[in-house]
Design a protein around this motif. Structure first.
Motif, PDB file in Angstrom:
ATOM      1  N   LEU A 109      -2.561   1.110  -8.456  1.00  0.00           N
ATOM      2  CA  LEU A 109      -2.923   0.635  -7.128  1.00  0.00           C
ATOM      3  C   LEU A 109      -4.298   1.174  -6.766  1.00  0.00           C
ATOM      4  CD1 LEU A 109       0.497   1.308  -5.408  1.00  0.00           C
ATOM      5  CD2 LEU A 109      -0.568  -0.934  -5.603  1.00  0.00           C
ATOM      6  N   SER A 110      -5.078   0.367  -6.071  1.00  0.00           N
ATOM      7  CA  SER A 110      -6.426   0.753  -5.665  1.00  0.00           C
ATOM      8  C   SER A 110      -6.467   1.054  -4.177  1.00  0.00           C
ATOM      9  CB  SER A 110      -7.416  -0.368  -5.987  1.00  0.00           C
ATOM     10  OG  SER A 110      -8.684  -0.099  -5.400  1.00  0.00           O
ATOM     11  N   THR A 116       2.168  -4.300   0.809  1.00  0.00           N
ATOM     12  CA  THR A 116       3.392  -4.606   1.546  1.00  0.00           C
ATOM     13  C   THR A 116       4.478  -3.693   1.010  1.00  0.00           C
ATOM     14  OG1 THR A 116       2.833  -6.933   1.937  1.00  0.00           O
ATOM     15  CG2 THR A 116       5.162  -6.339   2.021  1.00  0.00           C
ATOM     16  N   GLN A 117       5.224  -3.047   1.904  1.00  0.00           N
ATOM     17  CA  GLN A 117       6.293  -2.155   1.468  1.00  0.00           C
ATOM     18  C   GLN A 117       7.618  -2.576   2.089  1.00  0.00           C
ATOM     19  OE1 GLN A 117       4.416   1.861   2.149  1.00  0.00           O
ATOM     20  NE2 GLN A 117       4.688   1.984  -0.070  1.00  0.00           N
ATOM     21  N   ARG A 118       8.643  -2.550   1.253  1.00  0.00           N
ATOM     22  CA  ARG A 118       9.999  -2.887   1.662  1.00  0.00           C
ATOM     23  C   ARG A 118      10.880  -1.675   1.379  1.00  0.00           C
ATOM     24  NH1 ARG A 118       9.750  -8.649   1.769  1.00  0.00           N
ATOM     25  NH2 ARG A 118      11.982  -8.697   2.224  1.00  0.00           N
ATOM     26  N   LEU A 140       4.305  -3.978  -2.888  1.00  0.00           N
ATOM     27  CA  LEU A 140       3.800  -5.234  -3.437  1.00  0.00           C
ATOM     28  C   LEU A 140       2.316  -5.396  -3.122  1.00  0.00           C
ATOM     29  CD1 LEU A 140       6.838  -5.740  -2.030  1.00  0.00           C
ATOM     30  CD2 LEU A 140       6.547  -7.945  -3.137  1.00  0.00           C
ATOM     31  N   VAL A 141       1.619  -6.059  -4.030  1.00  0.00           N
ATOM     32  CA  VAL A 141       0.233  -6.470  -3.831  1.00  0.00           C
ATOM     33  C   VAL A 141       0.158  -7.947  -4.207  1.00  0.00           C
ATOM     34  CG1 VAL A 141      -2.173  -6.183  -4.541  1.00  0.00           C
ATOM     35  CG2 VAL A 141      -0.692  -4.180  -4.326  1.00  0.00           C
ATOM     36  N   ASP A 142      -0.293  -8.770  -3.281  1.00  0.00           N
ATOM     37  CA  ASP A 142      -0.356 -10.225  -3.526  1.00  0.00           C
ATOM     38  C   ASP A 142       0.990 -10.761  -4.009  1.00  0.00           C
ATOM     39  OD1 ASP A 142      -3.046 -10.252  -2.807  1.00  0.00           O
ATOM     40  OD2 ASP A 142      -3.704  -9.870  -4.872  1.00  0.00           O
ATOM     41  N   TRP A 147       5.006  -1.314  -7.730  1.00  0.00           N
ATOM     42  CA  TRP A 147       5.421   0.103  -7.637  1.00  0.00           C
ATOM     43  C   TRP A 147       6.786   0.147  -6.989  1.00  0.00           C
ATOM     44  CZ3 TRP A 147       6.835   3.612  -3.907  1.00  0.00           C
ATOM     45  CH2 TRP A 147       6.595   4.970  -4.132  1.00  0.00           C
ATOM     46  N   THR A 148       7.716   0.872  -7.580  1.00  0.00           N
ATOM     47  CA  THR A 148       9.048   1.033  -6.993  1.00  0.00           C
ATOM     48  C   THR A 148       9.442   2.507  -7.025  1.00  0.00           C
ATOM     49  OG1 THR A 148      10.172   0.639  -9.114  1.00  0.00           O
ATOM     50  CG2 THR A 148       9.800  -1.275  -7.693  1.00  0.00           C
ATOM     51  N   GLU A 149      10.302   2.878  -6.092  1.00  0.00           N
ATOM     52  CA  GLU A 149      10.739   4.265  -5.993  1.00  0.00           C
ATOM     53  C   GLU A 149      12.195   4.316  -5.550  1.00  0.00           C
ATOM     54  OE1 GLU A 149       9.141   8.234  -3.686  1.00  0.00           O
ATOM     55  OE2 GLU A 149       9.496   6.439  -2.483  1.00  0.00           O
TER      56      GLU A 149
END
Length: 288
Positions: A109-110, A116-118, A140-142, A147-149
């Protein structure tokens, strides 16, 4: 699953006040406990470069345009606290123990990305020492999940001796430290300022003693971040990091970081230990 979209960052101060005010009401019998099924979503999240620089300084990361592997945990934390102070959440926020964390990064990620985060809760289950559940975050990006956690928390109490506990990751066999770090007395307060996680056990000896600790303890996610910062320039583009938090790190203290290759190709094992060799954190880094 119902989805609630937030157009601004929830204020952590009011959320902590709500948590304190409702603590006496959150005494649900674990056998009857249910997690809220709401998912919180926040879009168009931008990274403040000054905040990122302070986070990097406290955790030991270099200042780069690429976000540290653990940084999205910080931007999603207010959403997680919102869920854990929801009227339907069965447990008091204070007293929850963060026992494990797993992060998967599909691509870096830049600092210029719009995120967007869920965030949602799942996996309520018995544990030998109480009840466990997960906070699951997607970034999420676009519209791509990059990335998940999964953050696993334990509510101590009457548990099930037959239930599986938190699995123990293998530790490096070597006892020769890769690095030694001196942790200052105010580390908990400094990390709380940048992360928003103002749990009293991290802030001072006085507030920590109220919860049974002789001194303030370091945040688990600071420990995880500091270990990953030691992999500077060596983190794979796509990877999974699993960590388990063991013995608390009392502040101030001296700790030792150790890493070595795992038995499987593309895997590194690492640990954060006291000078006596007791593990504070066990971790695994795996290339995808």
């Amino acid at each position: 699953m119902p989805t609630t979209e937030l157009d601004r960052l929830p204020g952590l101060g009011p959320l902590y006040l709500r948590a304190a005010a409702t603590t006496p009401l959150r005494r649900t019998d674990p056998s009857r406990a249910r997690l809220p099924d709401t998912e919180y979503v926040r879009s168009e999240i931008t990274v403040d470069r000054q905040h990122l620089a302070e986070y990097n300084r406290i955790c030991g990361f270099d200042n780069r345009d690429e976000l540290p592997l653990t940084y999205p945990h910080i931007t999603a934390f207010p959403l997680a606290v919102t869920l854990m102070t929801d009227p339907g959440f069965p447990f008091p926020l204070v007293g929850l123990v963060h026992v494990a964390n797993s992060i998967t990064r599909h691509e870096p990620l830049s600092v210029t990305d719009s995120l967007t985060q869920r965030v949602r809760l799942s996996g309520l289950r018995a544990h030998p020492k109480g009840t466990q559940f997960d906070v699951v975050t997607e970034t999420l990006v676009d519209e791509r999940t990059v990335w998940t956690e999964t953050s696993t928390y334990l509510r101590r109490g009457t548990g099930d001796p037959q239930a599986p506990g938190t699995s123990e990751l293998a530790e490096p066999e070597t006892t020769e430290p890769t690095a030694r770090w001196k942790l200052p007395r105010d580390l908990g307060r400094r990390y709380a300022t940048v992360s928003g996680d103002r749990n009293p056990i991290h802030l001072s000896a006085v507030t920590a003693k109220a919860f049974g600790f002789p001194r303030a303890i370091a945040h688990g996610m600071w420990s995880a971040a500091r270990c990953l910062a030691a992999f500077a320039g060596r983190l794979p583009r796509s990877c999974t990091v699993d960590v388990e938090f063991a013995k608390p790190v009392l502040l101030p203290s001296r700790v030792e970081f150790t890493e070595e290759a795992g038995e499987q190709p593309g895997r590194r094992l690492f640990a954060l230990r006291s000078s006596s060799g007791k593990a504070h954190l066990r971790g695994s880094l795996r290339t995808l």
